[in-house]
Design a protein around this motif. Structure first.
Motif, PDB file in Angstrom:
ATOM      1  N   TYR A  46      50.073  26.175  50.541  1.00 39.25           N
ATOM      2  CA  TYR A  46      50.296  27.155  49.474  1.00 39.25           C
ATOM      3  C   TYR A  46      49.038  27.102  48.601  1.00 39.25           C
ATOM      4  CZ  TYR A  46      53.615  29.978  46.699  1.00 39.25           C
ATOM      5  OH  TYR A  46      54.284  30.997  46.057  1.00 39.25           O
ATOM      6  N   ILE A  47      48.111  28.010  48.855  1.00 41.85           N
ATOM      7  CA  ILE A  47      46.752  27.907  48.319  1.00 41.85           C
ATOM      8  C   ILE A  47      46.527  28.890  47.177  1.00 41.85           C
ATOM      9  CG2 ILE A  47      44.307  28.179  48.896  1.00 41.85           C
ATOM     10  CD1 ILE A  47      45.081  27.409  51.792  1.00 41.85           C
ATOM     11  N   GLU A  48      45.921  28.408  46.098  1.00 44.95           N
ATOM     12  CA  GLU A  48      45.582  29.284  44.977  1.00 44.95           C
ATOM     13  C   GLU A  48      44.098  29.640  45.003  1.00 44.95           C
ATOM     14  OE1 GLU A  48      45.385  29.494  40.104  1.00 44.95           O
ATOM     15  OE2 GLU A  48      46.798  28.088  41.035  1.00 44.95           O
ATOM     16  N   THR A  49      43.841  30.940  44.995  1.00 44.83           N
ATOM     17  CA  THR A  49      42.472  31.428  44.922  1.00 44.83           C
ATOM     18  C   THR A  49      42.177  31.923  43.510  1.00 44.83           C
ATOM     19  OG1 THR A  49      43.123  33.667  45.592  1.00 44.83           O
ATOM     20  CG2 THR A  49      42.459  32.138  47.343  1.00 44.83           C
ATOM     21  N   ARG A  50      40.902  32.059  43.225  1.00 47.06           N
ATOM     22  CA  ARG A  50      40.479  32.596  41.930  1.00 47.06           C
ATOM     23  C   ARG A  50      39.121  33.262  42.101  1.00 47.06           C
ATOM     24  NH1 ARG A  50      41.532  27.418  41.201  1.00 47.06           N
ATOM     25  NH2 ARG A  50      42.731  27.768  39.304  1.00 47.06           N
ATOM     26  N   LEU A  51      38.773  34.103  41.162  1.00 38.79           N
ATOM     27  CA  LEU A  51      37.472  34.753  41.205  1.00 38.79           C
ATOM     28  C   LEU A  51      36.380  33.742  40.857  1.00 38.79           C
ATOM     29  CD1 LEU A  51      38.277  38.129  39.383  1.00 38.79           C
ATOM     30  CD2 LEU A  51      38.357  37.615  41.838  1.00 38.79           C
ATOM     31  N   VAL A  52      35.195  33.974  41.392  1.00 39.58           N
ATOM     32  CA  VAL A  52      34.020  33.143  41.091  1.00 39.58           C
ATOM     33  C   VAL A  52      33.026  34.038  40.372  1.00 39.58           C
ATOM     34  CG1 VAL A  52      32.166  31.723  42.040  1.00 39.58           C
ATOM     35  CG2 VAL A  52      34.420  31.745  43.144  1.00 39.58           C
ATOM     36  N   ASP A  53      32.783  33.727  39.091  1.00 36.30           N
ATOM     37  CA  ASP A  53      31.933  34.584  38.256  1.00 36.30           C
ATOM     38  C   ASP A  53      32.411  36.034  38.296  1.00 36.30           C
ATOM     39  OD1 ASP A  53      30.256  32.446  37.526  1.00 36.30           O
ATOM     40  OD2 ASP A  53      29.042  32.701  39.332  1.00 36.30           O
ATOM     41  N   GLY A  54      33.741  36.193  38.285  1.00 35.86           N
ATOM     42  CA  GLY A  54      34.327  37.516  38.232  1.00 35.86           C
ATOM     43  C   GLY A  54      34.371  38.266  39.552  1.00 35.86           C
ATOM     44  N   LYS A  55      33.998  37.585  40.647  1.00 30.96           N
ATOM     45  CA  LYS A  55      33.930  38.270  41.940  1.00 30.96           C
ATOM     46  C   LYS A  55      34.772  37.541  42.997  1.00 30.96           C
ATOM     47  CE  LYS A  55      29.223  39.886  40.989  1.00 30.96           C
ATOM     48  NZ  LYS A  55      27.807  39.858  41.430  1.00 30.96           N
ATOM     49  N   PRO A  56      35.337  38.287  43.952  1.00 31.04           N
ATOM     50  CA  PRO A  56      36.121  37.672  45.027  1.00 31.04           C
ATOM     51  C   PRO A  56      35.218  37.200  46.164  1.00 31.04           C
ATOM     52  CG  PRO A  56      36.244  40.053  45.220  1.00 31.04           C
ATOM     53  CD  PRO A  56      35.405  39.763  44.005  1.00 31.04           C
ATOM     54  N   VAL A  57      34.710  35.983  46.030  1.00 27.99           N
ATOM     55  CA  VAL A  57      33.766  35.477  47.032  1.00 27.99           C
ATOM     56  C   VAL A  57      34.310  34.303  47.851  1.00 27.99           C
ATOM     57  CG1 VAL A  57      31.734  36.267  45.763  1.00 27.99           C
ATOM     58  CG2 VAL A  57      32.629  33.980  45.340  1.00 27.99           C
ATOM     59  N   MET A  58      35.384  33.662  47.383  1.00 30.93           N
ATOM     60  CA  MET A  58      35.911  32.531  48.147  1.00 30.93           C
ATOM     61  C   MET A  58      36.881  32.975  49.243  1.00 30.93           C
ATOM     62  SD  MET A  58      38.783  30.582  45.771  1.00 30.93           S
ATOM     63  CE  MET A  58      37.568  29.832  44.693  1.00 30.93           C
ATOM     64  N   GLU A  59      37.322  34.221  49.174  1.00 28.69           N
ATOM     65  CA  GLU A  59      38.364  34.690  50.081  1.00 28.69           C
ATOM     66  C   GLU A  59      37.903  34.752  51.538  1.00 28.69           C
ATOM     67  OE1 GLU A  59      39.309  35.679  45.995  1.00 28.69           O
ATOM     68  OE2 GLU A  59      37.510  35.994  47.209  1.00 28.69           O
TER      69      GLU A  59
END
Length: 277
Positions: free
Chosen positions: A140-153
């Protein structure tokens, strides 16, 4: 004789009035699922350093339904298990995780005290966690924006596919960011998603309208009305807790409201609670 009848009658009137104001408040509600999910919040963090492999191993031994993992991305694009933006609270280092390359952040240790004993443990990458558990656990993984951008997805989905976890339905992804969730859905539409709402920020209208099967709510925002409305829209309610001192009390309260999942910091208590009739 009149006095003996008057008091019970008054009580019935009060109960009826309360029920009219709050339909269903008197009876315990039921979750949408047969058995509510027990989600190990950052692993068994009340027994070992949070978001570390041993903490997740302890959680797995309890037979939880999922391991909750918060992601941060290092300066060189590696995904690590870390809740805070700053590493100060949980490690021997300071500053933002995103300011360090993986090799640099590996020089620090997570540090915590249990039973008057200081424990130091390595900061794990997501890949290292999956190397340990492979397809034996649900993530159950939580993602977040990096410097306001979706780059970890994108690297996340690539990694999950590398372990065949998506095809085996062993992944749920959550985020406070709808931008991140939209990116995940674009890359892997089969992954079930959870939209999270911060404490005091829950919006029932928004939660019912979004096209996600799960809604994550901070416990103090959980009411019978909110749960019932989300259930009417076919959405499970997964609850997280920000006040550790009141978590047991809050878990007992939301159980009576029929929630469907618990991001728990005390796995043993939650499992025992859910086993009670």
């Amino acid at each position: 004789m009149l006095k003996k009848i008057a008091i019970p009658s008054l009580l019935l009137l009060v109960i009826g009035f309360i029920s009219w104001l709050n339909p269903g408040e008197v009876e315990t509600a039921h979750p949408m699922v047969d058995t509510p999910k027990v989600i190990a919040h950052r692993g068994a963090n009340n027994q070992y350093n949070e978001s570390t492999i041993p903490a997740y191993q302890i959680a797995a031994e309890y037979g939880v339904d999922a391991l909750e993992i918060d992601l941060r991305m290092t300066d060189d694009g590696e995904l690590i298990a870390m809740h805070d933006e700053l590493i100060d609270r949980t490690t021997t280092g300071t500053g933002k995780a995103s300011d360090y390359k993986l090799k640099e952040i590996k020089e620090f240790q997570t540090v915590e005290v249990f039973n008057n004993q200081t424990i130091e443990e390595e900061i794990p990458t997501l890949n290292e966690i999956m190397e340990v558990f492979s397809d034996t656990e649900h993530y159950y993984i939580e993602t977040r924006l990096v410097d306001g951008k979706p780059v970890m997805e994108e690297p996340l989905i690539e990694m999950l596919n590398g372990y065949n976890l998506i095809s085996k339905e062993l992944v749920t992804i959550q985020s406070f960011s709808q931008i991140s969730l939209a990116k995940i859905h674009e890359l892997a539409p089969e992954i079930p998603l959870t939209l999270l709402f911060g404490k005091g920020k829950f919006n029932l209208k928004e939660a019912t309208l979004v096209d996600y099967p799960f809604i994550g709510i901070e416990s103090t925002d959980v009411t019978r009305k909110n749960v019932n409305e989300l259930h009417k829209h076919g959405k499970e309610v997964h609850v997280f807790f920000t006040d550790l001192d009141k978590q047991k009390e809050e878990q007992e309260r939301v159980k009576s409201l029929g929630v469907d999942g618990y991001f728990t910091d005390n796995i043993a208590f939650t499992k025992e609670l859910l086993e009670e009739e």
